[in-house]
Design an enzyme around this catalytic site. Sequence first.
Site, PDB file in Angstrom:
ATOM      1  N   ALA A 203       0.917  -1.096   0.118  1.00 20.79           N
ATOM      2  CA  ALA A 203      -0.189   0.161   0.016  1.00 20.79           C
ATOM      3  C   ALA A 203       0.896   1.234  -0.072  1.00 20.79           C
ATOM      4  O   ALA A 203       0.743   2.092   0.818  1.00 20.79           O
ATOM      5  CB  ALA A 203      -0.917   0.042   1.199  1.00 20.79           C
TER       6      ALA A 203
ATOM      7  N   GLY B 206       6.225   8.318   1.206  1.00 21.18           N
ATOM      8  CA  GLY B 206       6.974   8.065   2.306  1.00 21.18           C
ATOM      9  C   GLY B 206       7.529   6.568   1.949  1.00 21.18           C
ATOM     10  O   GLY B 206       8.902   6.705   1.960  1.00 21.18           O
ATOM     11  N   HIS B 207       7.270   5.544   1.536  1.00 23.79           N
ATOM     12  CA  HIS B 207       8.038   4.734   0.861  1.00 23.79           C
ATOM     13  C   HIS B 207       8.715   5.074  -0.355  1.00 23.79           C
ATOM     14  O   HIS B 207       9.992   4.543  -0.369  1.00 23.79           O
ATOM     15  CB  HIS B 207       7.053   3.411   0.560  1.00 23.79           C
TER      16      HIS B 207
ATOM     17  N   GLN C 116      11.861   7.272   9.698  1.00 22.02           N
ATOM     18  CA  GLN C 116      11.928   7.739  11.338  1.00 22.02           C
ATOM     19  C   GLN C 116      10.437   7.466  11.524  1.00 22.02           C
ATOM     20  O   GLN C 116      10.180   8.105  12.718  1.00 22.02           O
ATOM     21  CB  GLN C 116      12.629   9.040  11.144  1.00 22.02           C
TER      22      GLN C 116
END
Length: 289
Positions: free
Chosen positions: A32, A36-37, A152
Amino acid sequence: MKIFSTASELTTALAAERAANRTIGFVPTMGALHAGHAALVRHSAAEQAVTVASIFVNPTQFNDGQDLAAYPRTPDADIQLLREYGCHYLYLPTVDDVYPAGLQDNPVAHLDFGRLTTRMEGASRPGHFAGVVQVVSRLLDIVRPHVLYMGQKDYQQVAVVRRMVDLLGLQVSVTGVPTVREADGLAMSSRNRRLNVEERRAAAKINRHLSAVAAGLRSHWPARELERLAIKGMQAVPLLEPEYVEVVDGDTLLPYQDGEPVRELVVATAVRVGAVRLIDNRIAITANP
Ligand code: AMP
């Protein structure tokens, strides 16, 4: 991008890359995928010759069966995005391929993380970090990367994985990548897809309260008071139910005592928004910008 569903095929392909002296960066995910990924993959693609990602919704790190069942799965879109981000190899396994000896077989269950895994997410989600450590150690064994890229956003997870790498003496360095946020400040998360319009609006307030705590810490306000104010402030937002707000030493993850010298000062939270549980944190002060 080459896609493998078995560890043995991937191991063979990566052995050839290592033999050609190409460095390997690894980005484990549960799919999904979002920006960010993408940031993790881009960091790896910029720094390493070869980038490997995995998509595996690891059952052993879910302490809540409903959360596991509801976890979003979008493999086709994920594959397309990984290709665009510059990923070279994708490991997309079955549960049996990751755990050939069964889910109970956890060769790193003996590791002692002390208080790193007893507070915050460790306290709220019993067994969660045992599952994280189990899957990351197995994936590292399969991929054997030079550098592991982690977000993070999951601050405690990065600390636990760093400790695992130390305890096992693994030859991999761990790079923490800053949290990517939506325009209104909400930390990107696969679980955000499960929020309705009102919940999504309320969720944007989480970051505002964390930012206020971070600003307060920089002005030397008392940590416990800032935690209390953030909890009260979030409780006043309809649909938000904060579980914890903790100001911690970024290395030990123990409660920060006002005035003590720390390398990194972090405020972390878990908040329920309707049926969805979100986590986020802000680094208030760091010696490594
Ligand atoms: P997940 O698929 O949620 O297990 O996340 C896979 C990796 O992406 C983990 O290292 C996460 O910390 C990282 N990640 C998730 N969300 C973000 C984000 N908003 N910004 C940066 N990294 C993230």
